[in-house]
Scaffold this motif. Structure first.
Motif, PDB file in Angstrom:
ATOM      1  N   UNK A 345       0.825  -1.206   0.000  1.00 55.11           N
ATOM      2  CA  UNK A 345       0.000   0.000   0.000  1.00 55.11           C
ATOM      3  C   UNK A 345       0.858   1.253   0.000  1.00 55.11           C
ATOM      4  N   UNK A 346       1.956   1.223   0.760  1.00 56.96           N
ATOM      5  CA  UNK A 346       2.830   2.396   0.797  1.00 56.96           C
ATOM      6  C   UNK A 346       3.481   2.618  -0.556  1.00 56.96           C
ATOM      7  N   UNK A 347       3.884   1.544  -1.233  1.00 55.31           N
ATOM      8  CA  UNK A 347       4.453   1.698  -2.566  1.00 55.31           C
ATOM      9  C   UNK A 347       3.470   2.330  -3.538  1.00 55.31           C
ATOM     10  N   UNK A 348       2.217   1.900  -3.471  1.00 61.89           N
ATOM     11  CA  UNK A 348       1.198   2.476  -4.366  1.00 61.89           C
ATOM     12  C   UNK A 348       0.928   3.942  -4.019  1.00 61.89           C
ATOM     13  N   UNK A 355       6.601  10.009  -5.870  1.00 66.49           N
ATOM     14  CA  UNK A 355       7.888   9.606  -5.319  1.00 66.49           C
ATOM     15  C   UNK A 355       8.203   8.216  -5.858  1.00 66.49           C
ATOM     16  N   UNK A 356       8.754   8.154  -7.057  1.00 66.32           N
ATOM     17  CA  UNK A 356       8.956   6.863  -7.712  1.00 66.32           C
ATOM     18  C   UNK A 356      10.046   6.048  -7.038  1.00 66.32           C
ATOM     19  N   UNK A 357      11.085   6.706  -6.546  1.00 68.00           N
ATOM     20  CA  UNK A 357      12.131   5.965  -5.847  1.00 68.00           C
ATOM     21  C   UNK A 357      11.574   5.280  -4.600  1.00 68.00           C
ATOM     22  N   UNK A 358      10.784   6.010  -3.821  1.00 68.85           N
ATOM     23  CA  UNK A 358      10.160   5.411  -2.650  1.00 68.85           C
ATOM     24  C   UNK A 358       9.187   4.317  -3.020  1.00 68.85           C
ATOM     25  N   UNK A 359       8.454   4.512  -4.109  1.00 71.85           N
ATOM     26  CA  UNK A 359       7.513   3.485  -4.568  1.00 71.85           C
ATOM     27  C   UNK A 359       8.237   2.191  -4.898  1.00 71.85           C
ATOM     28  N   UNK A 360       9.351   2.295  -5.624  1.00 71.61           N
ATOM     29  CA  UNK A 360      10.128   1.095  -5.975  1.00 71.61           C
ATOM     30  C   UNK A 360      10.666   0.432  -4.710  1.00 71.61           C
ATOM     31  N   UNK A 361      11.124   1.226  -3.771  1.00 72.45           N
ATOM     32  CA  UNK A 361      11.692   0.662  -2.541  1.00 72.45           C
ATOM     33  C   UNK A 361      10.674  -0.181  -1.782  1.00 72.45           C
ATOM     34  N   UNK A 362       9.481   0.350  -1.599  1.00 68.11           N
ATOM     35  CA  UNK A 362       8.502  -0.362  -0.787  1.00 68.11           C
ATOM     36  C   UNK A 362       7.834  -1.497  -1.553  1.00 68.11           C
ATOM     37  N   UNK A 363       7.698  -1.362  -2.861  1.00 67.47           N
ATOM     38  CA  UNK A 363       7.209  -2.504  -3.645  1.00 67.47           C
ATOM     39  C   UNK A 363       8.209  -3.659  -3.576  1.00 67.47           C
ATOM     40  N   UNK A 489      23.020  -6.792 -11.387  1.00 63.34           N
ATOM     41  CA  UNK A 489      21.895  -6.139 -10.730  1.00 63.34           C
ATOM     42  C   UNK A 489      22.178  -4.673 -10.487  1.00 63.34           C
ATOM     43  N   UNK A 490      21.143  -3.884 -10.569  1.00 60.83           N
ATOM     44  CA  UNK A 490      21.263  -2.462 -10.303  1.00 60.83           C
ATOM     45  C   UNK A 490      21.136  -2.244  -8.800  1.00 60.83           C
ATOM     46  N   UNK A 491      22.211  -1.893  -8.131  1.00 60.81           N
ATOM     47  CA  UNK A 491      22.173  -1.706  -6.692  1.00 60.81           C
ATOM     48  C   UNK A 491      21.750  -0.311  -6.287  1.00 60.81           C
ATOM     49  N   UNK A 492      21.726   0.610  -7.226  1.00 61.25           N
ATOM     50  CA  UNK A 492      21.330   1.976  -6.891  1.00 61.25           C
ATOM     51  C   UNK A 492      20.476   2.519  -8.035  1.00 61.25           C
ATOM     52  N   UNK A 493      19.149   2.253  -7.936  1.00 66.56           N
ATOM     53  CA  UNK A 493      18.263   2.680  -9.018  1.00 66.56           C
ATOM     54  C   UNK A 493      18.157   4.192  -9.098  1.00 66.56           C
ATOM     55  N   UNK A 494      18.341   4.879  -7.975  1.00 69.38           N
ATOM     56  CA  UNK A 494      18.279   6.344  -7.985  1.00 69.38           C
ATOM     57  C   UNK A 494      19.387   6.924  -8.859  1.00 69.38           C
TER      58      UNK A 494
END
Length: 512
Positions: A345-348, A355-363, A489-494
């Motif tokens: 829910x937090x990601x959505x 806040x796409x970075x936060x969305x990816x983190x919580x998803x 793997x991408x370790x830092x998507x930001x």
């Protein structure tokens, strides 16, 4: 009864003369086939038979069931009402007997009914009440609840006839407890309410009856919420909270507040729900599991309100919920599911807030929590949500690149996109995009800048045309660089997003 050929009249009139049977220590009636009672053997039913002119005694225990013998013993002792009750209570149907046919139960039932009948004949209503109460206790302990309810109702009527308020309160309360066990919540609420009103009218201590009323209304409200009838649940909970507040039932009042908040959220009244839920959360003796549930509902209420301040508050509640639920996983395994749903829910929510970075983190957090659960469909659902969050974060970068690239460069972009893979294998799931090569990005940028300086030094019209083509190629080079040649793997998507955006934005600025 056809086997024994005994009727009520046989038990109420004197027995006919008996004859001594030669060679026998018992007595028998002269007429063969007539049943008699041998009082020296605990009222065992006997029948007479004739053989070669002699009359013999034969016990009928081989033919009568324990139920029949218990009924006959009640009848033979002169307790007709007990016999009738015994017969009706023990009578079954095509599916089987109404109650257990064990000898201990039948003995307890017979003695209880006979005791109640004797007390009724004497006019001792207190003894009648106690006899039926003991029978209700016995059948409730043996989990034969419908029969227990019959005796609870009899005890209740006896208490009313007695006119003793304490007995009346006890009778109604015991009936309510039994009705809750049966599952008849509405009848239980009614019984407890009558007990409470009786106690207050008679000047008795209403604390215990009031607590019964609050608990029963709370349980009924839970059933109504499961049925989707939130307004009816809200009505019962409001009455329960009012009663709990009046009689200082603090713990029960807190539970009412929690459920009222959920009912308000369901009825789309978030402001009222927040007031109840915050009262619950701020209570000093709330357990952490209940507090987690309240935080979950509070986040829903603030999301219903909408707007930046409300969404930020919802975000804080969800973050606290995830942290708390994760800490409780070892002692409360069900909290893993709570944390997973909260992270999803937090990601959505963050995706909706931009806040796409936060969305990816919580998803990603929700996906990791789901991998330890045996729900394959949920794992796939969260994997798709994670992919959509990443795709949404890439959209501005892709759109800008598409606008400022030629159709030829579009093919390069598609080739870069095909390098990404998210194949689901049932266990080990690839969750990261292909990493970009920072060195390749820097080299492409330096090369593009040097080319631009050379074009500018030419100072001709043809240079201007070449400059435009160079800038477009620069943008394509950025895409190729971001795609990368290495597959890790991408370790830092930001950093991935910022690097790609920076290169393209510079190219767009220079072209404009």
């Amino acid at each position: 009864w056809q086997q024994t050929e005994m009727s009520v009249s046989h038990a109420t009139r004197p027995l006919p003369p008996l004859q001594r049977v030669p060679g026998s220590t018992s007595r028998s009636m002269a007429k063969p086939g007539r049943p008699i009672l041998n009082t020296t053997k605990g009222a065992t039913v006997l029948t007479s038979s004739s053989k070669k002119g002699r009359t013999y005694l034969q016990p009928t225990t081989a033919r009568n069931t324990p139920r029949q013998n218990a009924c006959l013993e009640s009848l033979a002792s002169g307790h007709v009402e007990s016999f009738i009750d015994m017969f009706k209570i023990t009578e079954g149907d095509e599916e089987g007997p109404a109650i257990s046919q064990s000898s201990d139960l039948l003995t307890a039932l017979k003695e209880g009914l006979i005791g109640a009948e004797n007390a009724t004949r004497k006019g001792d209503l207190e003894a009648v009440y106690m006899a039926y109460k003991r029978l209700g206790d016995y059948f409730e302990e043996t989990e034969q609840l419908q029969t227990a309810k019959d005796f609870r109702l009899r005890a209740q009527r006896a208490a009313i006839d007695l006119g003793e308020p304490a007995r009346m309160v006890a009778g109604h309360s015991l009936l309510g407890v039994l009705e809750e066990k049966i599952g008849d919540r509405e009848a239980a609420c009614e019984s407890f309410s009558v007990a409470f009103m009786t106690a207050t009218t008679a000047g008795l201590d209403p604390q215990m009856p009031a607590s019964h009323v609050v608990k029963s209304r709370t349980a009924l409200a839970d059933d109504l919420m499961e049925q989707g009838d939130a307004p009816a649940a809200f009505s019962h909970l409001s009455s329960a909270l009012e009663l709990a507040t009046e009689y200082e039932l603090t713990d029960l009042g807190k539970e009412c507040c929690l459920r009222l908040g959920k009912a308000c959220e369901t009825m789309d009244d978030p402001q009222t729900g927040i007031s109840y839920l915050e009262k619950y959360v701020n209570s000093p003796t709330v357990d952490q599991v209940g507090k987690n549930y309240a935080c979950e509902v509070l986040a829903k209420c603030y999301q219903r309100i909408g707007g930046v301040p409300a969404n930020e508050t919802a975000r804080q509640y969800l973050e606290n919920l995830i942290k708390s639920a994760t800490e409780l996983v070892d002692t409360h395994p069900d909290q893993r599911l709570v944390a997973m749903n909260a992270a999803d829910r937090l990601g959505r929510l963050l995706g909706h807030m931009g806040d796409h970075n936060g969305s990816i983190r919580w998803h990603a957090e929700a996906y990791e929590l789901a991998k330890s659960l045996p729900d394959l469909a949920k794992i796939q659902e969260l994997q798709v949500a994670l992919g959509m969050a990443r795709a949404t974060a890439m959209m501005p970068f892709v759109a800008r690149g598409y606008v400022h690239n030629t159709s030829r460069d579009l093919g390069v972009m598609l080739q870069w996109g095909s390098l990404r893979h998210e194949g689901f294998t049932g266990g080990a799931v690839e969750t990261g995009f292909e990493s970009f090569n920072p060195e390749a990005v820097a080299e492409a940028r330096r090369s593009a800048v040097l080319d631009e300086h050379r074009r500018r030094s030419m100072g001709s019209a043809s240079a201007s045309s070449e400059r435009e083509g160079m800038l477009k190629s620069k943008s394509s080079a950025a895409f190729i660089a971001v795609g990368g040649e290495k597959k890790k793997r991408d370790s830092d998507h930001t950093a991935f997003l910022h690097a790609g955006d920076k290169v393209v934005e510079e190219a767009v600025d220079e072209m404009s």
